[in-house]
Design a protein around this motif. Structure first.
Motif, mmCIF file in Angstrom:
data_model
loop_
_atom_site.group_PDB
_atom_site.id
_atom_site.type_symbol
_atom_site.label_atom_id
_atom_site.label_comp_id
_atom_site.label_asym_id
_atom_site.label_seq_id
_atom_site.Cartn_x
_atom_site.Cartn_y
_atom_site.Cartn_z
ATOM 1 N N ALA A 78 1.005 -1.105 0.132
ATOM 2 C CA ALA A 78 -0.133 -0.001 0.124
ATOM 3 C C ALA A 78 1.116 1.182 -0.099
ATOM 4 O O ALA A 78 0.657 2.158 -0.679
ATOM 5 N N LEU A 79 1.827 1.225 0.979
ATOM 6 C CA LEU A 79 2.793 2.510 1.046
ATOM 7 C C LEU A 79 3.603 2.660 -0.497
ATOM 8 O O LEU A 79 3.656 3.827 -1.029
ATOM 9 N N GLU A 80 3.943 1.706 -1.121
ATOM 10 C CA GLU A 80 4.640 1.791 -2.638
ATOM 11 C C GLU A 80 3.703 2.167 -3.521
ATOM 12 O O GLU A 80 3.877 3.170 -4.281
ATOM 13 N N GLN A 81 2.483 1.536 -3.528
ATOM 14 C CA GLN A 81 1.427 2.086 -4.333
ATOM 15 C C GLN A 81 1.197 3.561 -4.261
ATOM 16 O O GLN A 81 0.727 4.281 -5.280
ATOM 17 N N ARG A 82 1.386 4.231 -3.064
ATOM 18 C CA ARG A 82 1.016 5.472 -2.755
ATOM 19 C C ARG A 82 2.234 6.417 -2.858
ATOM 20 O O ARG A 82 2.346 7.712 -2.682
ATOM 21 N N GLY A 83 3.562 5.893 -3.289
ATOM 22 C CA GLY A 83 4.502 6.796 -3.725
ATOM 23 C C GLY A 83 5.550 6.987 -2.702
ATOM 24 O O GLY A 83 6.458 7.616 -2.511
ATOM 25 N N TYR A 84 5.455 6.220 -1.665
ATOM 26 C CA TYR A 84 6.507 6.251 -0.344
ATOM 27 C C TYR A 84 7.470 5.483 -0.980
ATOM 28 O O TYR A 84 7.477 4.612 -1.671
ATOM 29 N N THR A 85 8.693 6.049 -0.377
ATOM 30 C CA THR A 85 9.966 5.520 -0.573
ATOM 31 C C THR A 85 10.691 5.081 0.833
ATOM 32 O O THR A 85 10.152 5.495 1.818
ATOM 33 N N GLN A 86 11.160 3.871 0.580
ATOM 34 C CA GLN A 86 11.854 3.274 1.656
ATOM 35 C C GLN A 86 13.140 3.989 2.307
ATOM 36 O O GLN A 86 13.981 3.951 1.210
ATOM 37 N N ALA A 87 13.298 4.332 3.453
ATOM 38 C CA ALA A 87 14.495 4.900 3.927
ATOM 39 C C ALA A 87 15.597 3.873 4.170
ATOM 40 O O ALA A 87 15.322 2.827 4.626
ATOM 41 N N VAL A 88 16.731 4.073 3.667
ATOM 42 C CA VAL A 88 18.040 2.990 3.501
ATOM 43 C C VAL A 88 18.533 2.930 4.802
ATOM 44 O O VAL A 88 19.052 2.196 5.161
ATOM 45 N N ASP A 89 19.109 4.204 5.186
ATOM 46 C CA ASP A 89 19.755 4.201 6.594
ATOM 47 C C ASP A 89 18.917 4.764 7.958
ATOM 48 O O ASP A 89 17.669 5.158 7.581
ATOM 49 N N GLY A 90 19.393 4.687 9.032
ATOM 50 C CA GLY A 90 18.755 5.113 10.152
ATOM 51 C C GLY A 90 18.304 4.123 11.081
ATOM 52 O O GLY A 90 18.521 2.682 10.770
#
Length: 217
Positions: free
Chosen positions: A38-50
């Motif tokens: 659902a997040l990817e479909q809504r254009g969210y991007t995954q944070a790589v670091d942190g």
């Protein structure tokens, strides 16, 4: 519920996007593939670091005994207002935070699904609270979760957190639990809690990932 009806994830995210004052940071477990989709479909991007949380679990069969405590130390549930104040003070000391006040702790104790027999604290010889582990129990899934756990800085490295956490595991088992879970920082910047839980027999079954999006409202 969100897993049974993935469209609900879109409804919840749409509401958050309309009301959030800034970019949204959504943390999901790696096992929640329906939420990731659902997040990817809504254009969210995954944070790589942190920072991220490791999700660990443990079977509640064949639990070890609670280790012997230092002389004069005891594990018990909270009895009165003085205990509530001491428990709140111990939390503030353990985390260097002012969020948890005596009043907030008292309100929380009156809400579902709080159970006092799962909220254990350790006292020193003088009676002050030096460590604690709060347990939450899910009867449907026979699973207990520990959150939060803390020890006063001047009382660390004595095995106090391990002892009080083990006592809560036994309380879960007495309640009918079959499994215990805990979330702990899993990144290298804050490794100590995860090492504690792994030394108790917990193993990681997934981790969290943070997705970043922008509000549309």
């Amino acid at each position: 519920m969100l897993q049974a009806d993935p469209e609900l994830a879109h409804d919840v995210l749409a509401w958050a996007e309309q009301t959030a004052p800034g970019p949204l940071h959504v943390e999901v477990a790696g096992t929640e593939s329906h939420l990731v989709k659902a997040l990817e479909q809504r254009g969210y991007t995954q944070a790589v670091d942190g920072p991220f949380m490791a999700c660990l679990d443990l079977s509640l069969t064949e639990l070890p005994d609670v280790a012997p405590l230092p002389d004069g130390y005891a594990i018990r549930a909270q009895h009165d207002d003085t205990d509530v104040a001491g428990r709140a003070a111990a939390h503030r000391a353990a985390f260097g935070s002012t969020r948890v006040t005596t009043e907030r702790r008292a309100r929380m104790r009156g809400t579902w699904p709080y159970r006092p027999e799962l909220d254990l604290m350790m006292t020193a010889p003088a009676g002050d609270v030096v460590a604690y582990c709060q347990g939450w129990y899910d009867e449907v899934n026979a699973t207990g979760a520990s959150e939060p756990v803390g020890t006063r800085p001047d009382q660390r490295r004595q095995g106090l957190a391990r002892a009080v956490c083990t006592a809560v595991l036994h309380a879960f088992a007495r309640a009918g639990g079959r499994r215990a879970i805990v979330y702990s920082r899993g990144d290298a910047a804050y490794p100590v809690p995860e090492r504690l839980y792994e030394s108790m027999g917990f193993t990681a079954y997934t981790r969290t990932h943070t997705f970043v999006g922008r509000p549309t409202g």
